[in-house]
Design an enzyme around this catalytic site. Structure first.
Site, PDB file in Angstrom:
ATOM      1  N   GLU A 141     -13.868  10.057 -44.259  1.00 31.40           N
ATOM      2  CA  GLU A 141     -12.863   9.189 -44.890  1.00 31.40           C
ATOM      3  C   GLU A 141     -12.169   8.581 -43.992  1.00 31.40           C
ATOM      4  OE1 GLU A 141     -10.181   7.234 -46.237  1.00 31.40           O
ATOM      5  OE2 GLU A 141      -9.249   9.020 -47.118  1.00 31.40           O
TER       6      GLU A 141
ATOM      7  N   LYS B 231      -7.549  21.780 -39.044  1.00 31.39           N
ATOM      8  CA  LYS B 231      -6.706  21.449 -37.903  1.00 31.39           C
ATOM      9  C   LYS B 231      -5.916  20.112 -38.447  1.00 31.39           C
ATOM     10  CE  LYS B 231      -7.171  18.371 -34.745  1.00 31.39           C
ATOM     11  NZ  LYS B 231      -5.832  17.800 -34.506  1.00 31.39           N
TER      12      LYS B 231
ATOM     13  N   CYS C 148      -4.534   4.485 -45.599  1.00 29.22           N
ATOM     14  CA  CYS C 148      -6.013   3.883 -45.412  1.00 29.22           C
ATOM     15  C   CYS C 148      -6.487   2.983 -46.318  1.00 29.22           C
ATOM     16  CB  CYS C 148      -7.092   5.075 -44.927  1.00 29.22           C
ATOM     17  SG  CYS C 148      -6.991   6.129 -46.378  1.00 29.22           S
TER      18      CYS C 148
ATOM     19  N   GLY D 158     -14.356   8.995 -36.324  1.00 31.01           N
ATOM     20  CA  GLY D 158     -15.327   9.151 -37.357  1.00 31.01           C
ATOM     21  C   GLY D 158     -16.913   8.734 -36.657  1.00 31.01           C
TER      22      GLY D 158
ATOM     23  N   GLY E 186      -9.508   9.969 -40.986  1.00 33.76           N
ATOM     24  CA  GLY E 186      -8.769   9.486 -39.722  1.00 33.76           C
ATOM     25  C   GLY E 186      -9.375   8.380 -39.393  1.00 33.76           C
ATOM     26  N   SER E 187      -9.241   8.127 -38.205  1.00 38.23           N
ATOM     27  CA  SER E 187      -9.798   6.714 -37.865  1.00 38.23           C
ATOM     28  C   SER E 187     -11.458   6.506 -38.007  1.00 38.23           C
ATOM     29  CB  SER E 187      -9.410   6.347 -36.293  1.00 38.23           C
ATOM     30  OG  SER E 187      -9.926   7.100 -35.382  1.00 38.23           O
ATOM     31  N   THR E 188     -11.604   5.154 -37.939  1.00 35.05           N
ATOM     32  CA  THR E 188     -12.912   4.888 -37.962  1.00 35.05           C
ATOM     33  C   THR E 188     -13.866   5.374 -36.388  1.00 35.05           C
ATOM     34  OG1 THR E 188     -13.147   3.356 -39.674  1.00 35.05           O
ATOM     35  CG2 THR E 188     -14.807   3.018 -38.111  1.00 35.05           C
TER      36      THR E 188
ATOM     37  N   GLU F 248      -7.433  -2.813 -38.749  1.00 31.14           N
ATOM     38  CA  GLU F 248      -6.239  -1.790 -39.567  1.00 31.14           C
ATOM     39  C   GLU F 248      -5.146  -1.790 -38.801  1.00 31.14           C
ATOM     40  OE1 GLU F 248      -7.681   2.338 -40.142  1.00 31.14           O
ATOM     41  OE2 GLU F 248      -6.698   1.982 -42.103  1.00 31.14           O
TER      42      GLU F 248
END
Lengths: 482, 287
Positions: free
Chosen positions: A258, A183, A292, A241, A236-238, A389
């Site tokens: 990641e 995706k 990132c 995640g 992607g974003s934490t 971030e």
């Protein structure tokens, strides 16, 4: 008149051969999406590029079933050397059509053509070339002889390096013998959809690669929770995640993440200052800071702070912000309105919390999403701009006196993806590298990537590594009973 | 003359010391035949948090010790266990009803496990990492680094009262992590006697912390603890494990799910699950 002004040198888009609309690519065929559609736009102009079909849960189910069928009937039965040949073909085809992909990526993402042409797309081809060679050498991956593929891999990638992230995910997965459902990000599906054409030119069997654009909360969620998936790889974003890790608790689905970062770039007083300035600029303004592993926290030794910041501002003043298709552009467009809002919101906390703001004075186009390179000085470790971030062209400058203080400040973050060290003293560099809690340490350089070099984070920057031997093991399990 | 024995008081092992639970709680542990064996400490949330603090403060110097030194310390643990082999065999029999032969074999296997991991401390980095041939003028090296503080639940499986504990702890220590172990609920006395071995083996205080008590009560606090980096669920099953994994997601703790490894398995991969790969780039030039 600005003496540095150059005549526009735009890369032509004539090389593109885009469709007006794209559906989903499932089981070797284009099919209609059932989750609606949205236009993918150029963030530099806000003009629509193509209408993109969005997968719903039913579409994801079809894609996973197609991947399973391809895994069971074709891909898992094929020899490693044959799988490798497909990947070598893909690498070569990508090289042949590199310029077309570079232009498409720049149009869809907003990043400068200089970067897509010289960094993104060459690395994409290199990634496939590297992993192609792994396909028939898996006995040497470190899991004993006859390691087995995991099965169907669900892969969800971000918008900052769209095709490169596809390569990071798809190449090792296929080399290890998995089939994939990928995706792409909502704002940058274009090059993943063009990659379908590469798969077809390579003669890749139907169902081995399925491309399903869609919304994270719909298509992404359906993919993560689909019982037919054996592996989820997410960049992607934490926060997303975390959500994925929670969803997969109690399952047997393998997971690599990641995620975000707040990389410290540490400059000692004995560094080659001009090189460190270049590296700092590359560390935070490369790809508009949508990286990132960006060096978003600059830690400068106190006694060279003023000199360093002055040189840094002088260098940043020469950056060209604007049309990403222009070959002279250094900093392109912010990828989306949403991301621009986020950058603006976090940056707005800088001055009220005590930092001093410096922003490059330059003209930017009227349409599109733009944020001028910005440097905050006088930042303290507790400031929002030093902790969160930002994912944009915003640098926070802090100081330190001793190497230990630099280490403590660098490690004082829930993230642990990257760090940089600038010093001419090798023993100090190595001791710093030992102490930095980050998956990648760049010394006297920054933002270097290579398919042979493992990449990934400590702590809340995620787990698992991409690149090299470590990257292929993320798609393998030891053979035999376990 | 009386031949009356002096029973041991079982406490916790935290920071190299043997404190009672701050909660003052104990619970009775019985022999397999139902007879009373001992009262052991029932660790509380506070004990668990103290153990994490101890593990965190011990971690950096253990991680920073040379591989040779860590290898010798792990080997020293094996030496100490060897010297008390007969005692452990008897304790395994008392706790689990194992046959003398099985108990002796379990002690032997535990010693061998320690020796095996002791030998890995200075070899793991070469097998795991190495130079990466990047396409540019860079020196590029991937090395293993410790993850930090681990929490492990020792398995309850048969034949693992000592061996399962050792098989959990040793791979965590090999590359420099510190650990808080929840002892098996079925054989806590064996675990606390092993703490005495650790305490006399040059393992720095706090590198290993052992808690006895109710896993379902203590584990949630540890799985959601922000200063814990990895969570080994080898010894847990069912909803307790799922809930722990869900809590661990909040801090992106590295989780080793149940049944990833056998209760007494020793493997390279078990060490690899407790390291971070760190890649260091450096420019090359003659300038």
């Amino acid at each position: 008149m600005n003496l540095r002004e150059l005549a526009p040198a735009p890369e032509s888009t004539a090389i593109l051969n885009l469709r007006d609309s794209y559906g989903l690519y499932i089981d070797g065929r284009w099919v209609d999406a059932h989750g609606g559609s949205m236009a993918t736009i150029s963030p530099a102009t806000e003009k629509p590029i193509a209408e993109i079909g969005l997968a719903n849960a039913g579409d994801i189910d079809l894609a996973v079933k197609a991947a399973r069928k391809a895994y069971d009937t074709v891909w898992s039965r094929m020899s490693g050397s044959e799988r490798g040949k497909y990947l070598f073909r893909i690498a070569r085809l990508l090289q042949e059509r590199a310029r077309e992909f570079a232009v498409a990526e720049t149009v869809d993402n907003g990043k400068p053509i200089r970067e897509t042409r010289d960094i993104d797309i060459p690395l994409v081809a290199a990634w496939f070339f590297h992993y192609a060679g792994w396909a028939d050498k898996l006995d040497f991956a470190g899991l004993g002889t006859n390691p087995r593929a995991l099965g169907v891999a669900g892969q969800i990638i971000p918008w900052n390096f769209p095709l490169l992230m596809l390569a990071w995910k798809v190449a090792p997965a296929l080399a290890a013998g998995n089939t994939v459902v990928l995706k792409p990000a909502e704002t940058t599906p274009l090059t993943a959809l063009m990659f379908v054409d590469i798969c077809e030119q390579a003669g890749l069997p139907a169902g081995v690669v399925n491309i399903v654009p869609g919304l994270g909360e719909v298509a992404g969620q359906a993919l993560v929770t689909h019982p037919g998936v054996n592996k989820i790889a997410f960049t992607g974003s934490t926060s997303v995640g975390r959500h994925i890790a929670r969803e997969l608790a109690g399952t047997d689905v393998a997971l690599t993440l990641e995620l975000g970062g707040k990389g410290a770039n540490i400059v000692f007083d004995d560094a080659a200052i001009d090189e460190a300035v270049e590296g700092t600029v590359n560390g935070i303004f490369f790809n508009q800071g949508h990286v990132c592993c960006a060096g978003s926290r600059l830690l400068v030794q106190e006694n060279v702070h003023d000199e360093f910041v002055e040189k840094l501002k002088r260098r940043v003043s020469t950056l060209r912000v604007g049309d990403p298709l222009d070959k002279n552009t250094d900093v392109g467009a912010i990828n989306s309105r949403e991301q621009l809002d986020r950058i603006e919101a976090i940056s707005a906390t800088g001055e009220p919390e005590g930092a001093s703001r410096w922003t490059l004075e330059c003209a930017v186009p009227k349409a599109g999403f733009w944020f001028r390179p910005t440097i905050f000085t006088g930042v303290s470790t507790s400031n929002t701009i030093a902790r969160e971030e930002i994912f944009g062209p915003v640098l926070s400058v802090l100081t330190f006196r001793t190497p230990q203080e630099a280490l403590d400040k660098a490690n004082n973050s829930p993230y642990g993806l990257s760090a940089g060290v600038w010093t001419q003293t090798a023993s100090r560099m190595l001791t710093m590298a030992d102490g930095l809690r980050a998956g990648v340490v760049w010394s006297n350089t920054f933002n270097q990537f290579d398919p042979t070099s493992p990449f990934g984070g400590y702590k809340e920057s995620g787990f698992g590594r991409e690149g090299g031997r470590h990257g292929v093991t993320a798609y393998l399990a030891a053979g035999g009973a376990r | 003359m009386s031949d009356m024995t002096i029973p041991k008081t079982y406490k916790l092992f935290v920071g190299g010391k043997f404190p009672r639970s701050e909660s003052g709680r104990t619970h009775a542990v019985n022999r397999p035949d139902g007879g009373f064996l001992a009262n052991v400490a029932t660790a509380s949330r506070k004990d668990a948090r103290d153990a994490v603090v101890a593990a965190r403060s011990a971690w950096s110097s253990w991680a920073g010790a040379t591989a040779y030194n860590r290898g010798q310390v792990l080997y020293r643990v094996a030496e100490m266990l060897e010297g008390r082999g007969a005692q452990f065999a008897q304790e395994i029999i008392d706790s689990t009803g194992a046959t003398p032969a099985a108990a002796k074999a379990e002690v032997r296997a535990a010693i061998d496990t320690l020796v095996w991991y002791a030998g890995w401390t200075d070899k793991f980095a070469q097998v795991f990492g190495g130079a990466n041939p990047v396409a540019g003028p860079f020196f590029n090296l991937t090395v293993p680094d410790s993850v930090g503080v681990a929490v492990a639940v020792a398995p309850n499986a048969e034949g693992s009262s000592l061996l399962g504990l050792v098989a959990s702890i040793a791979p965590i220590l090999t590359m420099g992590n510190s650990v808080v172990v929840l002892a098996s609920e079925s054989a806590p006395c064996v675990a606390m006697s092993f703490a005495e071995v650790l305490a006399t083996s040059d393992v720095p205080g706090g590198v290993v912390n052992i808690l006895t008590g109710n896993v379902a009560e203590i584990l949630p606090w540890l799985a959601s603890h922000a200063d814990v980096n990895s969570l080994d669920l080898t010894g847990v099953e069912g909803e307790v494990a799922v809930e722990a994994e869900r809590s661990a997601a909040e801090t992106l703790m590295r989780v080793i799910r149940p049944r990833t490894f056998g209760a007494t398995e020793k493997s390279f991969d078990r060490i690899a699950r407790f390291v971070e790969a760190k890649t260091v780039w450096h420019t090359k030039s003659l300038a």
